[in-house]
Design a protein around this motif. Sequence first.
Motif, PDB file in Angstrom:
ATOM      1  N   THR A   1       0.838  -1.206   0.000  1.00 36.39           N
ATOM      2  CA  THR A   1       0.000   0.000   0.000  1.00 36.39           C
ATOM      3  C   THR A   1       0.866   1.246   0.000  1.00 36.39           C
ATOM      4  O   THR A   1       0.632   2.186  -0.764  1.00 36.39           O
ATOM      5  CB  THR A   1      -0.933   0.003   1.227  1.00 36.39           C
ATOM      6  N   ALA A   2       1.881   1.257   0.860  1.00 29.97           N
ATOM      7  CA  ALA A   2       2.781   2.408   0.902  1.00 29.97           C
ATOM      8  C   ALA A   2       3.524   2.581  -0.417  1.00 29.97           C
ATOM      9  O   ALA A   2       3.682   3.706  -0.913  1.00 29.97           O
ATOM     10  CB  ALA A   2       3.772   2.246   2.052  1.00 29.97           C
ATOM     11  N   ASP A   3       3.967   1.475  -1.006  1.00 30.65           N
ATOM     12  CA  ASP A   3       4.673   1.549  -2.286  1.00 30.65           C
ATOM     13  C   ASP A   3       3.797   2.161  -3.369  1.00 30.65           C
ATOM     14  O   ASP A   3       4.274   2.928  -4.213  1.00 30.65           O
ATOM     15  CB  ASP A   3       5.127   0.156  -2.727  1.00 30.65           C
TER      16      ASP A   3
ATOM     17  N   PHE B   1       2.155   6.831  -6.743  1.00 29.94           N
ATOM     18  CA  PHE B   1       1.156   7.870  -6.998  1.00 29.94           C
ATOM     19  C   PHE B   1       1.775   9.257  -6.871  1.00 29.94           C
ATOM     20  O   PHE B   1       1.558  10.135  -7.726  1.00 29.94           O
ATOM     21  CB  PHE B   1       0.002   7.715  -6.006  1.00 29.94           C
ATOM     22  N   ALA B   2       2.560   9.473  -5.822  1.00 21.83           N
ATOM     23  CA  ALA B   2       3.180  10.775  -5.603  1.00 21.83           C
ATOM     24  C   ALA B   2       4.158  11.121  -6.720  1.00 21.83           C
ATOM     25  O   ALA B   2       4.197  12.251  -7.214  1.00 21.83           O
ATOM     26  CB  ALA B   2       3.882  10.797  -4.247  1.00 21.83           C
ATOM     27  N   ALA B   3       4.964  10.139  -7.128  1.00 19.98           N
ATOM     28  CA  ALA B   3       5.903  10.370  -8.223  1.00 19.98           C
ATOM     29  C   ALA B   3       5.162  10.723  -9.504  1.00 19.98           C
ATOM     30  O   ALA B   3       5.598  11.587 -10.281  1.00 19.98           O
ATOM     31  CB  ALA B   3       6.780   9.135  -8.427  1.00 19.98           C
TER      32      ALA B   3
ATOM     33  N   GLY C   1       7.354  13.977   8.095  1.00 20.70           N
ATOM     34  CA  GLY C   1       8.326  13.533   7.117  1.00 20.70           C
ATOM     35  C   GLY C   1       9.458  14.520   6.943  1.00 20.70           C
ATOM     36  O   GLY C   1       9.320  15.703   7.278  1.00 20.70           O
ATOM     37  N   ILE C   2      10.574  14.044   6.454  1.00 21.91           N
ATOM     38  CA  ILE C   2      11.734  14.874   6.140  1.00 21.91           C
ATOM     39  C   ILE C   2      12.283  14.363   4.808  1.00 21.91           C
ATOM     40  O   ILE C   2      12.258  13.159   4.546  1.00 21.91           O
ATOM     41  CB  ILE C   2      12.836  14.773   7.216  1.00 21.91           C
ATOM     42  N   ALA C   3      12.777  15.269   3.970  1.00 18.80           N
ATOM     43  CA  ALA C   3      13.328  14.837   2.686  1.00 18.80           C
ATOM     44  C   ALA C   3      14.355  15.844   2.204  1.00 18.80           C
ATOM     45  O   ALA C   3      14.344  17.007   2.605  1.00 18.80           O
ATOM     46  CB  ALA C   3      12.215  14.682   1.652  1.00 18.80           C
ATOM     47  N   SER C   4      15.240  15.389   1.310  1.00 20.21           N
ATOM     48  CA  SER C   4      16.248  16.295   0.774  1.00 20.21           C
ATOM     49  C   SER C   4      16.936  15.688  -0.431  1.00 20.21           C
ATOM     50  O   SER C   4      17.162  14.471  -0.475  1.00 20.21           O
ATOM     51  CB  SER C   4      17.308  16.602   1.841  1.00 20.21           C
TER      52      SER C   4
ATOM     53  N   PHE D   1       3.492  12.114   1.423  1.00 17.43           N
ATOM     54  CA  PHE D   1       4.360  11.505   0.414  1.00 17.43           C
ATOM     55  C   PHE D   1       4.632  12.494  -0.722  1.00 17.43           C
ATOM     56  O   PHE D   1       5.785  12.685  -1.124  1.00 17.43           O
ATOM     57  CB  PHE D   1       3.702  10.247  -0.158  1.00 17.43           C
ATOM     58  N   THR D   2       3.576  13.091  -1.256  1.00 17.43           N
ATOM     59  CA  THR D   2       3.748  13.991  -2.397  1.00 17.43           C
ATOM     60  C   THR D   2       4.546  15.221  -2.009  1.00 17.43           C
ATOM     61  O   THR D   2       5.413  15.683  -2.759  1.00 17.43           O
ATOM     62  CB  THR D   2       2.380  14.394  -2.966  1.00 17.43           C
ATOM     63  N   HIS D   3       4.280  15.764  -0.820  1.00 17.64           N
ATOM     64  CA  HIS D   3       5.014  16.939  -0.341  1.00 17.64           C
ATOM     65  C   HIS D   3       6.503  16.630  -0.190  1.00 17.64           C
ATOM     66  O   HIS D   3       7.358  17.391  -0.663  1.00 17.64           O
ATOM     67  CB  HIS D   3       4.427  17.379   1.003  1.00 17.64           C
ATOM     68  N   GLU D   4       6.826  15.530   0.451  1.00 13.22           N
ATOM     69  CA  GLU D   4       8.229  15.213   0.696  1.00 13.22           C
ATOM     70  C   GLU D   4       8.973  14.851  -0.596  1.00 13.22           C
ATOM     71  O   GLU D   4      10.147  15.178  -0.744  1.00 13.22           O
ATOM     72  CB  GLU D   4       8.354  14.092   1.724  1.00 13.22           C
ATOM     73  N   LEU D   5       8.303  14.206  -1.530  1.00 11.46           N
ATOM     74  CA  LEU D   5       8.939  13.986  -2.828  1.00 11.46           C
ATOM     75  C   LEU D   5       9.233  15.314  -3.507  1.00 11.46           C
ATOM     76  O   LEU D   5      10.256  15.458  -4.186  1.00 11.46           O
ATOM     77  CB  LEU D   5       8.050  13.116  -3.719  1.00 11.46           C
TER      78      LEU D   5
END
Length: 348
Positions: free
Chosen positions: A71-73, A78-80, A147-150, A187-191
């Motif tokens: 489900t997470a995958d 979807f976000a990508a 979430g955190i992303a970079s 997910f979409t925000h962090e991507l």
Amino acid sequence: MQRNKRSFILSALLTVIFAVIGVNAGGPLAMWNTAQRTPYRWDVSQPVSVYTDIGPFEIIPPEFEPIPNETADSVVAFAAQQWTDVETSSFQAAVVGDFASVGLPDITGSNAGLVIGADNGGGLHVIYDADATIISDFFGAPPNVLGIASPEFADESTGTITEGWVVINAQQRWEGDEQLLNYAGVFTHELGHAINLAHSQTNGAVRFWFDPAAPVSCTSPPYDPYGVAIDDIETMYPYINPVPDFGSGIAQSTVDRKDDRTAISDLYPAPGYPGSHGSIKGKILQTNGKTGITGLNVVARNLDDPFGDAVSAMSGDYVRVASGDDGTFTLNGLTPGARYMLYIDMIV
């Protein structure tokens, strides 16, 4: 291709309570060449390869059923796809495998350094923080951070991003969101951060914090300044409410607001863009009429569609001079022939 480790501006922390780092209004998260106003970018000649953690997605009490990794995958995919489907942008990304396919184990707070700070041959790695130990133990952030992303590595000769990462804190997923529909906004925000987008502020601050949606000196705006709906909140606004039924997670999971679509198009322009749309360029000046001011939010709203057709940028965002006196801005992606109200706003 040589990869040189970058100290990128750590992507903004997205939390249901507050945003901590990276308070920008539109534009890129990190610049490669400020003299040429060129940000870091992923190579768009082929889709960015996205890899997902091998799990588990979340660790919860045994009396509850955990969200399966599949489900997470699917939400990562979807976000990508949301960022890929912007027609005025050349950016593209796709899930091509999991961590096992690139020799990585399940990532936890005890071994997060295998991804964060380590070169793994390129691509974008999405980590599932099943028990929030990466957020709390590895980063030392509050456990309510979503979430955190970079972006992380880049070829310094070209400014091409070669590797980045995303951390999703599964412990903040609400009961009743078993398909992660409401958490998909995280997910979409962090991507978005991992592909080098900063925060933006057009409608989110109006909806959440009653920020004025028109100049404060305008006693009778030509549109309803309180007409912002949940669906109008931009993906890259630094606040999200993932609570099912009345939160903003579903709305912020889709890249359908003009502000987000313009931001990624400015960073990764498709052929013909931005010339196919209207643009406004200017400079915010101090009272001496000469010196610029960096760090103000500049907003343009279509008088006939003020929340659906709204674009923002932070003055000086493509220059980043230490003195903070640049003040220039460019707003692209505007509807040709439309009427816009242009005003400045403090960043909330």
